[in-house]
Design an enzyme around this catalytic site. Structure first.
Site, PDB file in Angstrom:
ATOM      1  N   HIS A   1      22.085 -40.283 -20.347  1.00 28.83           N
ATOM      2  CA  HIS A   1      21.435 -40.749 -21.478  1.00 28.83           C
ATOM      3  C   HIS A   1      21.405 -39.728 -22.510  1.00 28.83           C
ATOM      4  O   HIS A   1      20.204 -39.530 -22.847  1.00 28.83           O
ATOM      5  CB  HIS A   1      20.051 -41.082 -20.741  1.00 28.83           C
ATOM      6  CG  HIS A   1      20.112 -42.360 -19.648  1.00 28.83           C
ATOM      7  ND1 HIS A   1      20.121 -43.580 -19.923  1.00 28.83           N
ATOM      8  CD2 HIS A   1      20.149 -42.202 -18.328  1.00 28.83           C
ATOM      9  CE1 HIS A   1      20.414 -44.210 -18.778  1.00 28.83           C
ATOM     10  NE2 HIS A   1      20.082 -43.339 -17.542  1.00 28.83           N
TER      11      HIS A   1
ATOM     12  N   CYS B   1       0.741  -1.081   0.085  1.00 31.71           N
ATOM     13  CA  CYS B   1       0.093   0.005   0.012  1.00 31.71           C
ATOM     14  C   CYS B   1       0.738   1.006   0.013  1.00 31.71           C
ATOM     15  O   CYS B   1       2.115   1.394   0.471  1.00 31.71           O
ATOM     16  CB  CYS B   1      -0.869  -0.079   1.055  1.00 31.71           C
ATOM     17  SG  CYS B   1      -1.716  -1.496   1.462  1.00 31.71           S
TER      18      CYS B   1
ATOM     19  N   GLU C   1      14.303 -24.822 -12.314  1.00 29.87           N
ATOM     20  CA  GLU C   1      14.074 -23.524 -11.960  1.00 29.87           C
ATOM     21  C   GLU C   1      15.171 -22.639 -12.054  1.00 29.87           C
ATOM     22  O   GLU C   1      15.464 -21.515 -12.635  1.00 29.87           O
ATOM     23  CB  GLU C   1      13.312 -23.287 -10.352  1.00 29.87           C
ATOM     24  CG  GLU C   1      13.381 -21.965 -10.006  1.00 29.87           C
ATOM     25  CD  GLU C   1      12.347 -21.085 -10.751  1.00 29.87           C
ATOM     26  OE1 GLU C   1      11.594 -21.651 -11.679  1.00 29.87           O
ATOM     27  OE2 GLU C   1      12.140 -19.777 -10.699  1.00 29.87           O
TER      28      GLU C   1
ATOM     29  N   GLU D   1      15.958 -16.929 -18.772  1.00 26.95           N
ATOM     30  CA  GLU D   1      15.130 -16.008 -18.925  1.00 26.95           C
ATOM     31  C   GLU D   1      15.537 -14.479 -18.779  1.00 26.95           C
ATOM     32  O   GLU D   1      15.065 -13.458 -19.226  1.00 26.95           O
ATOM     33  CB  GLU D   1      13.623 -16.101 -18.394  1.00 26.95           C
ATOM     34  CG  GLU D   1      13.731 -15.966 -16.940  1.00 26.95           C
ATOM     35  CD  GLU D   1      12.202 -16.223 -16.410  1.00 26.95           C
ATOM     36  OE1 GLU D   1      11.160 -15.890 -16.783  1.00 26.95           O
ATOM     37  OE2 GLU D   1      11.955 -16.645 -15.180  1.00 26.95           O
TER      38      GLU D   1
ATOM     39  N   LYS E   1       4.956 -10.432 -17.725  1.00 27.27           N
ATOM     40  CA  LYS E   1       4.976 -10.881 -16.158  1.00 27.27           C
ATOM     41  C   LYS E   1       3.660 -11.780 -16.091  1.00 27.27           C
ATOM     42  O   LYS E   1       3.637 -12.699 -15.246  1.00 27.27           O
ATOM     43  CB  LYS E   1       4.634  -9.586 -15.208  1.00 27.27           C
ATOM     44  CG  LYS E   1       4.561  -9.952 -13.617  1.00 27.27           C
ATOM     45  CD  LYS E   1       5.881 -10.646 -13.246  1.00 27.27           C
ATOM     46  CE  LYS E   1       5.793 -11.275 -11.869  1.00 27.27           C
ATOM     47  NZ  LYS E   1       7.052 -12.071 -11.349  1.00 27.27           N
TER      48      LYS E   1
ATOM     49  N   TRP F   1      -3.154  -2.574  -1.433  1.00 27.18           N
ATOM     50  CA  TRP F   1      -2.839  -3.891  -1.919  1.00 27.18           C
ATOM     51  C   TRP F   1      -3.726  -4.923  -1.059  1.00 27.18           C
ATOM     52  O   TRP F   1      -3.154  -4.955   0.049  1.00 27.18           O
ATOM     53  CB  TRP F   1      -1.267  -4.171  -2.132  1.00 27.18           C
ATOM     54  CG  TRP F   1      -0.799  -5.826  -2.059  1.00 27.18           C
ATOM     55  CD1 TRP F   1      -0.622  -6.456  -1.285  1.00 27.18           C
ATOM     56  CD2 TRP F   1      -0.464  -6.400  -3.167  1.00 27.18           C
ATOM     57  NE1 TRP F   1      -0.166  -7.735  -1.611  1.00 27.18           N
ATOM     58  CE2 TRP F   1      -0.181  -7.668  -2.762  1.00 27.18           C
ATOM     59  CE3 TRP F   1      -0.626  -5.922  -4.792  1.00 27.18           C
ATOM     60  CZ2 TRP F   1       0.240  -8.725  -3.962  1.00 27.18           C
ATOM     61  CZ3 TRP F   1      -0.140  -7.064  -5.528  1.00 27.18           C
ATOM     62  CH2 TRP F   1       0.222  -8.437  -5.181  1.00 27.18           C
TER      63      TRP F   1
ATOM     64  N   LYS G   1      15.489 -19.498 -14.646  1.00 32.11           N
ATOM     65  CA  LYS G   1      16.035 -17.968 -14.401  1.00 32.11           C
ATOM     66  C   LYS G   1      16.983 -17.700 -15.205  1.00 32.11           C
ATOM     67  O   LYS G   1      17.156 -16.502 -15.723  1.00 32.11           O
ATOM     68  CB  LYS G   1      16.456 -18.316 -12.840  1.00 32.11           C
ATOM     69  CG  LYS G   1      15.356 -18.278 -11.848  1.00 32.11           C
ATOM     70  CD  LYS G   1      14.711 -16.899 -11.543  1.00 32.11           C
ATOM     71  CE  LYS G   1      13.274 -16.924 -12.418  1.00 32.11           C
ATOM     72  NZ  LYS G   1      12.388 -17.894 -12.387  1.00 32.11           N
TER      73      LYS G   1
ATOM     74  N   ARG H   1       4.343  -0.099  -6.689  1.00 32.66           N
ATOM     75  CA  ARG H   1       4.276  -0.845  -5.443  1.00 32.66           C
ATOM     76  C   ARG H   1       3.209  -2.020  -5.465  1.00 32.66           C
ATOM     77  O   ARG H   1       3.242  -2.976  -4.552  1.00 32.66           O
ATOM     78  CB  ARG H   1       4.110   0.013  -4.203  1.00 32.66           C
ATOM     79  CG  ARG H   1       5.044   0.953  -3.877  1.00 32.66           C
ATOM     80  CD  ARG H   1       4.524   2.116  -2.969  1.00 32.66           C
ATOM     81  NE  ARG H   1       4.276   1.584  -1.432  1.00 32.66           N
ATOM     82  CZ  ARG H   1       5.028   1.899  -0.452  1.00 32.66           C
ATOM     83  NH1 ARG H   1       6.362   2.284  -0.630  1.00 32.66           N
ATOM     84  NH2 ARG H   1       4.987   1.162   0.691  1.00 32.66           N
TER      85      ARG H   1
ATOM     86  N   ASN I   1      -1.539   1.723   6.426  1.00 34.09           N
ATOM     87  CA  ASN I   1      -0.619   0.365   5.686  1.00 34.09           C
ATOM     88  C   ASN I   1      -0.500  -0.322   7.104  1.00 34.09           C
ATOM     89  O   ASN I   1      -0.129   0.272   8.135  1.00 34.09           O
ATOM     90  CB  ASN I   1       0.687   1.029   5.287  1.00 34.09           C
ATOM     91  CG  ASN I   1       0.209   1.827   3.959  1.00 34.09           C
ATOM     92  OD1 ASN I   1      -0.598   1.727   3.316  1.00 34.09           O
ATOM     93  ND2 ASN I   1       1.425   2.098   3.386  1.00 34.09           N
ATOM     94  N   GLY I   2      -0.662  -1.577   6.855  1.00 32.97           N
ATOM     95  CA  GLY I   2      -0.319  -2.400   8.034  1.00 32.97           C
ATOM     96  C   GLY I   2      -1.555  -3.216   8.490  1.00 32.97           C
ATOM     97  O   GLY I   2      -2.551  -3.514   7.745  1.00 32.97           O
TER      98      GLY I   2
HETATM   99  C1  AGP Z   1       8.868 -17.330 -14.095  1.00 28.83           C
HETATM  100  O1  AGP Z   1      10.078 -16.741 -13.854  1.00 28.83           O
HETATM  101  C2  AGP Z   1       8.193 -16.822 -15.435  1.00 28.83           C
HETATM  102  N1  AGP Z   1       8.057 -15.336 -15.178  1.00 28.83           N
HETATM  103  C3  AGP Z   1       6.945 -17.476 -15.969  1.00 28.83           C
HETATM  104  O2  AGP Z   1       7.450 -18.743 -16.115  1.00 28.83           O
HETATM  105  C4  AGP Z   1       5.824 -17.646 -14.898  1.00 28.83           C
HETATM  106  O3  AGP Z   1       6.176 -18.399 -13.569  1.00 28.83           O
HETATM  107  C5  AGP Z   1       4.481 -18.268 -15.406  1.00 28.83           C
HETATM  108  O4  AGP Z   1       4.131 -17.458 -16.566  1.00 28.83           O
HETATM  109  C6  AGP Z   1       3.394 -18.714 -14.770  1.00 28.83           C
HETATM  110  O5  AGP Z   1       3.006 -17.435 -14.066  1.00 28.83           O
HETATM  111  P1  AGP Z   1       2.104 -17.271 -12.864  1.00 28.83           P
HETATM  112  O6  AGP Z   1       2.639 -17.776 -11.683  1.00 28.83           O
HETATM  113  O7  AGP Z   1       1.572 -15.856 -12.552  1.00 28.83           O
HETATM  114  O8  AGP Z   1       0.729 -18.162 -13.201  1.00 28.83           O
END
Ligand code: AGP
Length: 608
Positions: A504, A2, A481, A488, A603, A74, A485, A27, A100-101
């Site tokens: 394999h 917030c 994972e 991407e 995102k 938020w 990272k 934010r 906020n809080g």
């Molecule tokens: C992860 O770093 C990516 N930004 C992407 O794989 C993300 O995890 C995926 O699009 C799923 O998004 P969500 O968790 O918002 O559903």
């Protein structure tokens, strides 16, 4: 999180408040509002959604007045609706509060006030505080606020105004940042410096337990008990961008470093140490419902799919329930065998990923119970599942998901613990699991304190073009994972593999140009992974190994090692992923990549 902004001075407040709130959009928020004292009374405008929705309301003309407060919310408790948006007023409607809080004893205070005839229009703790201030008002707003704050428990950053005192703005801080902006014959209050920079760089930082009383000829700092204390005026040196990132170079690094706190927030209120189990009532599944589950399908995308894989290991190991993890994009078009005895878990940081949403709808159509592990409160997935847990990780701005991942794994641990304790897990095993969960935030912080060690390793691998990430058991998903990272944000082609699978095929890739990251905690398969490391070493591969303290055997074999604290095998990915997040971050920064907004990525993938 917030955002708070307040103004008192010679200029019209409304426009300044809106601009200030816009400076804090980064934010993350889901509703907003302002209150202005306009000479004849208090004018409040608020709306769910983005600031543009609030501005539409103001199209009819900004409320006049030179005293006002504004808020972006938020949602954590109470859906992101207009009635729940701030500001909130007291019973009389004369006093407006933004906050906020969390007021932890709001429930008891609400009951006490209701017995005195108070009526409430929202689900929020903030409205309860506004009513308490109104109830204690005897002609001095600052004294009413001080009296009310002596009765509340919890954390707050507050700004309060009253139409009965058009020359006063009261602010207070306990556990949520707040600062006073000292302008030229005008004064501000804000939850961070970003809305102040265009007006002043002179600020007074409030500390916990302190209040600020702003008037038209100055400001005074006090505590709940004393009428005045002296505080220094500081000069803000940061530029706006740096402020928005909390002093970090990128949102991704900020969010990596927030993980001790975000993990605590995910676990907060869910661990029942006495019974050695968890409270997950948000799932809307009784213990009998949970006992009746015969199969679990976890569906997600990307990083969330990786956390789902860890959930599979947890649930099968501890709860002895068969689990399948499905890419949502595949699940939605398959003809899956699910029915009312199947629990389908959807995992999503944004709660808006189209494939995951479609998969959940498909599961519901076929009669499965659905739950969501979601970060964004009130998101589509959160509203469409039958129940769920919010991650409470706070807004994740960096496109590469970091703190959401560790919070998703923690949320899966909470679900696993509840179900496992209804089956074969003993109370002592449950308590051991809880103690390990409780230790994780501090262990993450210990790793973060050694970020420079990771940066030094990253310097040696900045120019690589490929990389292999290998792990066994529950750290195979961590390898996936870590590789994602790196892919991407640095655009290096990194692949995650089960360590034993290397023989394999992928072993053909090994030479002196191929860095291989091994996730090798001292778990049940440690000796197996030592053999895999020796296979890579024999072929000239460059080895980076994540190990527990004192692993001399692997330290002798690896070109670079990073130690991680010891925890339960099933929880180790929450720790092993931290150096991998940092590793990809430092490599990407050295490669000049746009860390927070990598090319081609969004995102939230809200389309197929
Ligand atoms: C992860 O770093 C990516 N930004 C992407 O794989 C993300 O995890 C995926 O699009 C799923 O998004 P969500 O968790 O918002 O559903």
């Amino acid at each position: 999180m917030c955002g708070i902004v307040g103004y008192i001075g010679p200029r019209q407040a409304a426009g300044l408040l809106i601009e200030g709130l816009r400076r804090m959009e980064y934010r993350g928020y889901d509703s907003s509002g302002i209150a202005v004292v306009n000479g004849t009374g208090l004018k409040i405008m608020k709306s769910a959604g983005k600031l543009s929705a609030l501005e539409q309301q103001l199209d009819g003309g900004m409320p006049s007045g030179t005293l006002g407060i504004g808020h972006t919310r938020w949602a954590t408790h109470g859906a992101p609706t207009t009635p729940n948006a701030h500001p909130h007023t007291d019973q009389s409607g004369h006093i407006a509060v933004i906050h906020n809080g969390i007021i932890e004893n709001a429930g008891a205070i609400r009951k006490m006030l209701q017995q005195r005839g108070h009526t409430f229009r929202s689900e929020t703790d903030t409205e309860v505080l506004a009513h308490l201030i109104g109830e204690l008002y005897r002609g001095s707003l600052e004294e009413a606020v001080a009296a009310a704050l002596r009765e509340v428990d919890g954390a707050y950053g507050l700004a309060i105004i009253s139409e009965d005192e058009p020359g006063v703005l009261v602010a207070a801080r306990k556990g949520s940042p707040l600062l006073v902006g000292v302008g030229e014959d005008e004064w501000f209050v804000a939850s961070d410096a970003s809305p102040l920079l265009e007006h002043t760089r002179s600020v007074v930082y409030l500390d916990d337990g302190e209040m600020a009383v702003l008037s038209r000829d100055g400001y005074r700092i006090r505590t709940l008990e004393t009428a005045q204390i002296e505080k220094p005026v500081n000069q803000i040196e940061w530029d706006l961008t740096t402020i928005e990132r909390g002093g970090y170079a990128h949102f991704m690094l900020k969010e990596i470093c927030e993980q001790p706190e975000s993990l605590q927030n995910t676990l907060r209120g869910h661990l029942l140490e006495e019974e050695g189990t968890s409270r997950v009532s948000g799932l809307n599944l009784s213990d009998d419902d949970l006992k009746g589950i015969e199969r679990i399908v976890i569906t997600a995308c990307g990083t969330s799919w990786h956390s789902a894989l860890i959930g599979e290991y947890m649930l099968e190991e501890m709860a002895r329930i068969p689990v399948e993890v499905e890419y949502a994009s595949e699940f939605r078009y398959r003809n899956p065998v699910i029915d009312e005895r199947t629990l389908v878990i959807g995992i999503s940081q944004s709660g808006e990923t189209a494939d995951t949403l479609a998969a959940i709808r498909e599961a519901k159509l076929r009669g499965a119970r659905t739950v969501g592990l979601v970060n964004v409160v009130g998101s589509t997935i959160a509203r469409e599942v039958d129940g769920g847990l919010y991650l409470h990780a706070g807004p994740e701005v960096g496109v590469a998901s970091t703190k959401a991942f560790t919070s998703q794994v923690a949320a899966l641990a909470l679900v696993t613990l509840r179900i496992a304790r209804l089956r074969d897990l003993s109370i002592l095993q449950g308590r051991e699991f809880i103690h390990a969960l409780q230790a994780l935030p501090g262990q993450i912080q210990e790793i973060l304190n050694r970020s420079a060690d990771v940066e030094r390793i990253a310097e040696r691998f900045t120019d690589t073009t490929n990389a292999l990430y290998l792990g066994r058991g529950v750290n195979f998903p961590a390898a996936l994972e870590g590789a994602l990272k790196m892919k991407e944000i640095s655009y290096i082609h990194a692949e995650g593999y089960p360590a034993a699978e290397m023989k394999h095929g992928p072993i053909a890739l090994i030479d002196e140009n191929m860095p291989v990251v091994f996730i090798a905690p001292h778990d049940a398969v440690h000796q197996k992974i030592v053999s895999n490391i020796e296979e890579v070493k024999a072929r000239g591969g460059r080895i980076i190994a994540l190990v527990n303290d004192g692993d001399a055997e692997i330290e002798r074999l690896a070109d670079a090692t990073f130690t991680i604290p010891t925890t339960l095998d099933l929880l180790s990915p929450i720790l092993t992923i931290i150096p991998l997040q940092l590793f990809s971050y430092y490599v990407a920064v050295r490669r000049g990549c746009n860390v927070d907004q990598p090319r081609n990525l969004a995102k939230s993938v809200t389309v197929e």
